[in-house]
Design a protein around this motif. Structure first.
Motif, PDB file in Angstrom:
ATOM      1  N   TYR A  13     -10.092   4.029   8.086  1.00  0.00           N
ATOM      2  CA  TYR A  13      -9.510   3.571   6.694  1.00  0.00           C
ATOM      3  C   TYR A  13      -7.963   3.128   7.112  1.00  0.00           C
ATOM      4  O   TYR A  13      -7.225   3.865   7.908  1.00  0.00           O
ATOM      5  CB  TYR A  13      -9.442   4.552   5.757  1.00  0.00           C
ATOM      6  N   GLY A  14      -7.819   1.820   6.930  1.00  0.00           N
ATOM      7  CA  GLY A  14      -6.355   1.181   7.434  1.00  0.00           C
ATOM      8  C   GLY A  14      -5.736   0.420   6.218  1.00  0.00           C
ATOM      9  O   GLY A  14      -6.382   0.225   5.365  1.00  0.00           O
ATOM     10  N   ARG A  23      -2.296  -3.686   1.494  1.00  0.00           N
ATOM     11  CA  ARG A  23      -1.140  -2.638   2.124  1.00  0.00           C
ATOM     12  C   ARG A  23      -1.139  -1.448   1.276  1.00  0.00           C
ATOM     13  O   ARG A  23      -0.986  -0.565   1.437  1.00  0.00           O
ATOM     14  CB  ARG A  23       0.023  -3.430   2.260  1.00  0.00           C
ATOM     15  N   GLU A  24      -1.242  -1.617  -0.165  1.00  0.00           N
ATOM     16  CA  GLU A  24      -1.429  -0.526  -1.039  1.00  0.00           C
ATOM     17  C   GLU A  24      -2.386   0.179  -1.223  1.00  0.00           C
ATOM     18  O   GLU A  24      -2.566   1.630  -1.170  1.00  0.00           O
ATOM     19  CB  GLU A  24      -0.814  -1.120  -2.362  1.00  0.00           C
ATOM     20  N   GLN A  25      -3.828  -0.428  -1.429  1.00  0.00           N
ATOM     21  CA  GLN A  25      -4.889   0.134  -1.432  1.00  0.00           C
ATOM     22  C   GLN A  25      -5.628   0.466  -0.207  1.00  0.00           C
ATOM     23  O   GLN A  25      -6.437   1.614  -0.257  1.00  0.00           O
ATOM     24  CB  GLN A  25      -5.804  -0.861  -2.353  1.00  0.00           C
ATOM     25  N   GLY A  26      -5.565  -0.298   0.891  1.00  0.00           N
ATOM     26  CA  GLY A  26      -6.236   0.116   2.033  1.00  0.00           C
ATOM     27  C   GLY A  26      -7.918  -0.415   1.918  1.00  0.00           C
ATOM     28  O   GLY A  26      -8.288  -0.741   0.906  1.00  0.00           O
ATOM     29  N   GLN A  27      -8.268  -0.325   3.101  1.00  0.00           N
ATOM     30  CA  GLN A  27      -9.710  -0.702   3.305  1.00  0.00           C
ATOM     31  C   GLN A  27     -10.267  -0.217   4.532  1.00  0.00           C
ATOM     32  O   GLN A  27      -9.524   0.135   5.313  1.00  0.00           O
ATOM     33  CB  GLN A  27      -9.841  -1.893   2.902  1.00  0.00           C
ATOM     34  N   PRO A  69       0.627  -0.722   9.859  1.00  0.00           N
ATOM     35  CA  PRO A  69      -0.262  -1.919   9.262  1.00  0.00           C
ATOM     36  C   PRO A  69       0.362  -3.029   9.972  1.00  0.00           C
ATOM     37  O   PRO A  69       1.531  -3.100  10.370  1.00  0.00           O
ATOM     38  CB  PRO A  69       0.117  -1.757   7.771  1.00  0.00           C
ATOM     39  N   VAL A  70      -0.784  -3.949  10.223  1.00  0.00           N
ATOM     40  CA  VAL A  70      -0.431  -5.399  10.609  1.00  0.00           C
ATOM     41  C   VAL A  70      -0.928  -6.462   9.898  1.00  0.00           C
ATOM     42  O   VAL A  70      -1.668  -5.984   8.695  1.00  0.00           O
ATOM     43  CB  VAL A  70      -0.830  -5.501  12.065  1.00  0.00           C
ATOM     44  N   ASN A  71      -0.438  -7.442   9.740  1.00  0.00           N
ATOM     45  CA  ASN A  71      -1.080  -8.417   8.983  1.00  0.00           C
ATOM     46  C   ASN A  71      -2.495  -8.770   9.181  1.00  0.00           C
ATOM     47  O   ASN A  71      -3.141  -9.158   8.268  1.00  0.00           O
ATOM     48  CB  ASN A  71      -0.222  -9.935   8.914  1.00  0.00           C
ATOM     49  N   LEU A  72      -2.661  -9.228  10.631  1.00  0.00           N
ATOM     50  CA  LEU A  72      -3.830  -9.842  10.854  1.00  0.00           C
ATOM     51  C   LEU A  72      -4.847  -9.027  11.626  1.00  0.00           C
ATOM     52  O   LEU A  72      -4.248  -8.124  12.569  1.00  0.00           O
ATOM     53  CB  LEU A  72      -3.669 -10.992  11.862  1.00  0.00           C
ATOM     54  N   ILE A  73      -6.147  -9.166  11.544  1.00  0.00           N
ATOM     55  CA  ILE A  73      -7.008  -8.381  12.099  1.00  0.00           C
ATOM     56  C   ILE A  73      -7.006  -8.984  13.687  1.00  0.00           C
ATOM     57  O   ILE A  73      -7.275  -8.232  14.597  1.00  0.00           O
ATOM     58  CB  ILE A  73      -8.418  -8.560  11.793  1.00  0.00           C
ATOM     59  N   GLU A  74      -6.490 -10.025  14.149  1.00  0.00           N
ATOM     60  CA  GLU A  74      -6.144 -10.575  15.333  1.00  0.00           C
ATOM     61  C   GLU A  74      -5.221  -9.437  15.985  1.00  0.00           C
ATOM     62  O   GLU A  74      -5.354  -9.276  17.171  1.00  0.00           O
ATOM     63  CB  GLU A  74      -5.832 -11.997  15.545  1.00  0.00           C
ATOM     64  N   THR A  75      -4.021  -9.338  15.438  1.00  0.00           N
ATOM     65  CA  THR A  75      -3.235  -8.366  15.951  1.00  0.00           C
ATOM     66  C   THR A  75      -3.808  -6.943  16.230  1.00  0.00           C
ATOM     67  O   THR A  75      -3.471  -6.348  17.209  1.00  0.00           O
ATOM     68  CB  THR A  75      -1.802  -8.276  14.971  1.00  0.00           C
TER      69      THR A  75
END
Length: 121
Positions: A13-14, A23-27, A69-75
């Motif tokens: 979970y991130g 960013r608040e709820q995560g997934q 946390p990062v913005n992109l799943i690429e990162t």
């Protein structure tokens, strides 16, 4: 190199994403990692110290997903592939980050990013 260790379907979970609610709820994120390395030393010795311990690798990957946390799943994928290459025995690594709950306003099965990196000579 034809020898590989594969760790697939690792769930963590991130709080990554470009939207505030992500960013608040995560997934949940799902990670697949493939490491290319010579497994002959481990096969010959039958000792875990002669290979990449996949349990310890899983711990390190989960720490990245659950961490900053990062913005992109690429990162995120880039950070994860670097974790895989941290072991000098690994010649190349491929990481796929799945984001099955991505905020896409249509029915979809998965969103994923795959990166393959090789060790610099």
């Amino acid at each position: 190199m034809t020898d590989r260790i594969e760790l697939t379907g690792l769930r963590a979970y991130g709080w990554h994403g470009v939207y505030d609610f992500e960013r608040e709820q995560g997934q949940e994120f799902v990670v697949d990692a493939v490491l290319e390395l010579d497994l002959a030393p481990a096969a010959g010795s039958d000792e875990v110290t002669d290979t990449v311990h996949y349990g310890e690798l899983a711990d390190r990957l989960v720490a990245v997903v659950t961490g900053e946390p990062v913005n992109l799943i690429e990162t995120l994928a880039d950070r994860l592939v670097e974790v895989c290459l941290a072991d000098r025995r690994v010649h190349a690594a491929t990481v796929t980050v799945h984001k099955p709950e991505a905020p896409v306003p249509h029915t979809f099965a998965d969103v994923a990013v795959t990166m393959r990196r090789t060790r610099n000579p």
